[in-house]
Design an enzyme around this catalytic site. Structure first.
Site, mmCIF file in Angstrom:
data_model
loop_
_atom_site.group_PDB
_atom_site.id
_atom_site.type_symbol
_atom_site.label_atom_id
_atom_site.label_comp_id
_atom_site.label_asym_id
_atom_site.label_seq_id
_atom_site.Cartn_x
_atom_site.Cartn_y
_atom_site.Cartn_z
ATOM 1 N N GLU A 187 0.963 -1.113 0.148
ATOM 2 C CA GLU A 187 -0.113 -0.127 -0.252
ATOM 3 C C GLU A 187 0.869 1.142 0.682
ATOM 4 O O GLU A 187 0.593 2.430 -0.512
ATOM 5 C CB GLU A 187 -1.019 0.067 0.925
ATOM 6 N N GLU A 188 1.936 0.807 0.944
ATOM 7 C CA GLU A 188 2.982 1.941 0.582
ATOM 8 C C GLU A 188 3.701 2.159 -0.338
ATOM 9 O O GLU A 188 3.350 3.918 -0.871
ATOM 10 C CB GLU A 188 4.326 2.304 1.208
ATOM 11 N N ARG A 189 3.720 1.668 -1.787
ATOM 12 C CA ARG A 189 4.626 2.205 -3.169
ATOM 13 C C ARG A 189 3.330 2.192 -3.510
ATOM 14 O O ARG A 189 2.811 2.667 -4.956
ATOM 15 C CB ARG A 189 5.028 0.421 -2.937
#
Length: 420
Positions: free
Chosen positions: A276-278
């Site tokens: 999700e961060e990426r």
């Protein structure tokens, strides 16, 4: 009429003043809700966020960048009161309970903030430090840490990277050793954004002596716990108004019940959070790149050289058209990746490609734009310079380009997959 989902090329000028007349309507003939993963509901929630950005954030960005800090609790409370810090988090803890596409919509709209630092700080809270807690945490942990984070009452940070363990998460050395009903934490974390203002940290630490992929846990750690020291602010190239610091843990005690989910499952949970961060890294970068393109069009249109504008030169306006094409291609990749992720697919290869291309395109694009500004592009107070400095983190933070390539090589069979 609804505002566009993202800024479009501001080229609607009088043909008498400039022969390169392209209206926004001819560039984009569809509405935001026609995008593959968006509906009118997504657009409405983006409009809510845009009002906050225009009123409470963008007017102050220049001052925040100069002072290398921003009132994070105040900004987060404003966002929390509007329901924007937990759009895809459980309703029982204050979230809106919407699907992941709404988190994508929020992150993309955050890219309209005129710096990269504030969106990064916000998405650390929404998409980096809290996803595992929301998915795997106990009811007590969610009440204690997730609910106030969604409300904007708490600021969170993510404690993964260390001086010798950045992209190589398996080599993290910080330890949290069981002592009765407590964990005793010793070690340090590096480059921890939000840490100097954070109320709690989602900490990755070793909790047993098994293999590197089964010996780690994610732990909720109150930042006011005795033994925690925020000892050093990192003097960064960009993202100036969002502080990143070194954090030291010396015999810090927290209850063992503060472990998120299963003990020893921290590496697996963090890999989920990295997905999700990426994805949101790409979301934010889209409008940062669009800002660089739009501001460069405006500047080069008015910058005169050899009896004409810089924009009149074919090499300039062709390059700008190529860059716009790259942004739209990246947007399509983002939406496809997000749609597959929402269906429960393992999108690690696509996420790695998305992260890789986002970092590379954003740094190459902002460098090209800066070049067209000439000497003004080399000045610290120009918008394109800020875009250039902020975009450079995209190829490093959240997994360097080389790490993304290694992951892809493993999925392609070029390299052997890691043993569990």
């Amino acid at each position: 009429m609804l505002k566009s989902l993202r800024p479009v090329m501001r080229l609607c000028y009088s043909a008498a003043l400039n022969p390169l007349k392209i209206s926004s309507a001819s560039f984009r003939t569809w509405s935001p809700s026609d995008e593959p993963i968006y509906t009118d509901d997504h657009v409405q929630i983006q409009k809510t966020l845009r009002k906050i950005i225009d009123k409470d954030i963008n007017p102050y960005v220049d001052a925040w960048e100069e002072q290398k800090d921003f009132p994070i609790h105040e900004v987060f409370k404003t966002l929390g009161d509007a329901g924007l810090l937990g759009v895809n988090k459980p309703v029982e803890y204050g979230g809106l309970g919407l699907d992941y596409s709404f988190a994508i919509a929020i992150a993309e709209e955050l890219g309209n903030v005129k710096c990269g630092a504030v969106p990064m700080a916000v998405t650390i809270q929404t998409d980096m430090a809290t996803p595992a807690l929301a998915k795997f945490g106990s009811h007590g942990l969610k009440e204690r840490f997730l609910a106030p984070s969604i409300a904007g009452e708490f600021v969170s940070c993510l404690g993964v990277s260390e001086t010798g363990s950045g992209s190589d998460v398996a080599s993290v050395r910080t330890k949290a050793i069981a002592d009765g009903d407590d964990l005793v934490i010793n070690g340090e974390k590096m480059w921890i954004t939000n840490s100097d203002h954070a109320d709690w940290m989602c900490l990755l630490a070793c909790t047993n002596d098994t293999g590197p992929h089964t010996n780690k846990s994610l732990i909720c750690v109150p930042m006011d716990s005795p033994g925690i020291s925020v000892v050093e602010k990192v003097n960064k190239l960009g993202m100036l108004s969002s502080n990143s610091c070194r954090v030291v843990f010396e015999d810090v005690r927290v209850p063992r019940s503060y472990i998120i989910g299963e003990e020893g499952a921290g590496f697996r949970y963090q890999m989920i959070q990295f997905q999700e961060e990426r994805i949101v890294t790409a979301c934010i970068a889209l409008n940062l790149m669009q800002l660089a393109i739009d501001s460069t069009i405006d500047y080069t249109r008015n910058r005169k050289i050899f009896a004409g504008s810089v924009l009149d030169n074919q090499v300039v306006h062709f390059k700008l058209a190529e860059m716009q094409t790259e942004v739209e291609a990246l947007r399509s990749m983002l939406y496809r990746t997000a749609a597959l992720y929402m269906k429960g697919n393992d999108v690690t290869p696509l996420v790695s490609m998305l992260k890789l291309k986002t970092g590379r395109i954003s740094r190459e694009l902002t460098d090209s734009c800066l070049q067209f500004w000439g000497g003004m592009g080399y000045c610290m107070d120009s918008v394109v310079t800020r875009c250039y400095r902020d975009a450079r983190l995209g190829s490093i933070g959240g997994g360097a380009d080389e790490v993304m390539l290694t992951v892809l090589c493993r999925y392609m069979g070029v390299l052997p997959k890691l043993k569990k």
